[in-house]
Design a protein around this motif. Structure first.
Motif, PDB file in Angstrom:
ATOM      1  N   GLN A  68      36.128  50.204  45.091  1.00  9.69           N
ATOM      2  CA  GLN A  68      35.253  51.142  45.053  1.00  9.69           C
ATOM      3  C   GLN A  68      33.665  50.722  45.229  1.00  9.69           C
ATOM      4  O   GLN A  68      32.739  51.070  44.449  1.00  9.69           O
ATOM      5  N   GLY A  69      33.647  49.650  46.336  1.00 12.51           N
ATOM      6  CA  GLY A  69      32.189  49.256  46.544  1.00 12.51           C
ATOM      7  C   GLY A  69      31.802  48.242  45.529  1.00 12.51           C
ATOM      8  O   GLY A  69      30.627  47.864  45.830  1.00 12.51           O
ATOM      9  N   ARG A  70      32.585  47.826  44.599  1.00 10.30           N
ATOM     10  CA  ARG A  70      32.200  46.826  43.458  1.00 10.30           C
ATOM     11  C   ARG A  70      32.972  45.557  43.680  1.00 10.30           C
ATOM     12  O   ARG A  70      34.184  45.768  43.888  1.00 10.30           O
ATOM     13  N   SER A  71      32.611  44.709  43.037  1.00 13.48           N
ATOM     14  CA  SER A  71      33.269  43.156  43.121  1.00 13.48           C
ATOM     15  C   SER A  71      34.297  43.544  41.842  1.00 13.48           C
ATOM     16  O   SER A  71      33.972  44.077  40.781  1.00 13.48           O
ATOM     17  N   LEU A  72      35.423  43.275  42.105  1.00 15.89           N
ATOM     18  CA  LEU A  72      36.485  43.253  41.049  1.00 15.89           C
ATOM     19  C   LEU A  72      37.324  41.760  41.166  1.00 15.89           C
ATOM     20  O   LEU A  72      37.780  41.444  42.306  1.00 15.89           O
ATOM     21  N   HIS A  73      37.571  41.110  39.947  1.00 10.46           N
ATOM     22  CA  HIS A  73      38.183  39.880  40.043  1.00 10.46           C
ATOM     23  C   HIS A  73      39.576  39.918  39.775  1.00 10.46           C
ATOM     24  O   HIS A  73      40.009  40.710  38.509  1.00 10.46           O
ATOM     25  N   LEU A  74      40.448  39.235  40.141  1.00 14.77           N
ATOM     26  CA  LEU A  74      41.779  39.054  39.788  1.00 14.77           C
ATOM     27  C   LEU A  74      42.067  37.514  39.533  1.00 14.77           C
ATOM     28  O   LEU A  74      42.006  36.570  40.434  1.00 14.77           O
TER      29      LEU A  74
END
Length: 269
Positions: A68-74
């Protein structure tokens, strides 16, 4: 006694892998994940140090993705190195291009800094320190508040690599994909993002993180239990900092590692 989220100088930490292992051992940690951003470079040195300090090293990575246009860390635990290394090199090159774009934006804003000279791909903490050294801000917190935060004028998102693609990549390499610090994600309501990640093959949630409130921990633990997901946690340690997170601050039981290993056996079968 368990730390499943830590960084070294191979990404944006301030301790080398061997220094981190020693610090963790002195803090009472018995099992330690080396989870640098988009690189596996610290594993070998950490394993060697772990044998000296009687610390079990959990091989891991923190993968930079977008949702959704934001950084998401896995977080990916126990990946097969030979399969994950080539795609991670592509991610590393993308991080370099991102840092260059942010340096350019800072220059256009009137706050020029040199491109950080690091042996690995520079991240926002490196840019923050460069702003401090240039005298543009007093400290790294101010750098993020004024320029580098997700809504800051110098912020540049990661190159397109969706969280769903990240989960699929980690699972294809035999890793257990876990959503890192979900309570910090601001791109969409947590329930919506969780449903999408779960559908893509998410296997765990980082429930225990220093920035999670008691309410968030309860919510995340309930979600994990409802969907039979792995529960992980860690200090997200980046190095000594009197005002920052410290090793073993979460006081996590080694029992969490048993469930993580069981999940790894499942995904790698």
């Amino acid at each position: 006694m368990l730390e499943l989220h830590c960084h070294t100088t191979c990404s944006d930490g301030s301790l080398s892998p061997s220094q981190l292992v020693e610090a963790a051992a002195r803090a009472g940690v018995k099992a330690l994940a080396i989870s640098d951003h988009d690189t596996l470079a610290g594993w070998d040195e950490a394993v060697e140090a772990g044998s000296r300090w009687a610390v079990e090293i959990v091989p891991a990575v923190e993968l930079s993705t977008v949702w959704q246009g934001r950084s998401l860390h896995l977080l990916g635990f126990y990946p097969r190195r030979e399969q994950l290394t080539p795609p991670l090199e592509k991610r590393r090159q993308g991080r370099i291009r991102r840092a260059e774009a942010m340096v350019q934006r800072l220059t256009e804003l009137g706050y020029p800094i040199p491109m950080p000279n690091t042996p690995i791909a520079p991240g926002r903490p490196h840019l923050a320190q460069a702003l401090v050294r240039a005298g543009h801000v007093r400290n790294a917190c101010e750098a993020f508040e004024r320029f580098l935060g997700d809504d800051g004028p110098a912020f540049v998102p990661y190159e397109k690599f969706s969280a769903l693609e990240g989960i699929q990549l980690l699972r294809s390499c035999g890793a257990v994909p876990v959503w890192a610090h979900p309570g910090l994600f601001r791109g969409d309501p947590l329930e919506n993002t969780f449903a999408a990640l779960l559908g893509a093959g998410l296997m765990g949630l980082e429930v225990y993180h220093p920035d999670h409130s008691v309410r968030q921990k309860r919510q995340l633990l309930k979600l994990a239990q409802k969907h039979n997901l792995v529960v992980t946690g860690g200090s997200d340690y980046h190095g000594p900092n009197p005002a920052g997170f410290h090793l073993n601050m979460m006081g996590l039981s080694l029992d969490l590692l048993d469930a993580l290993k069981a999940a790894h056996a499942q995904v790698s079968a």
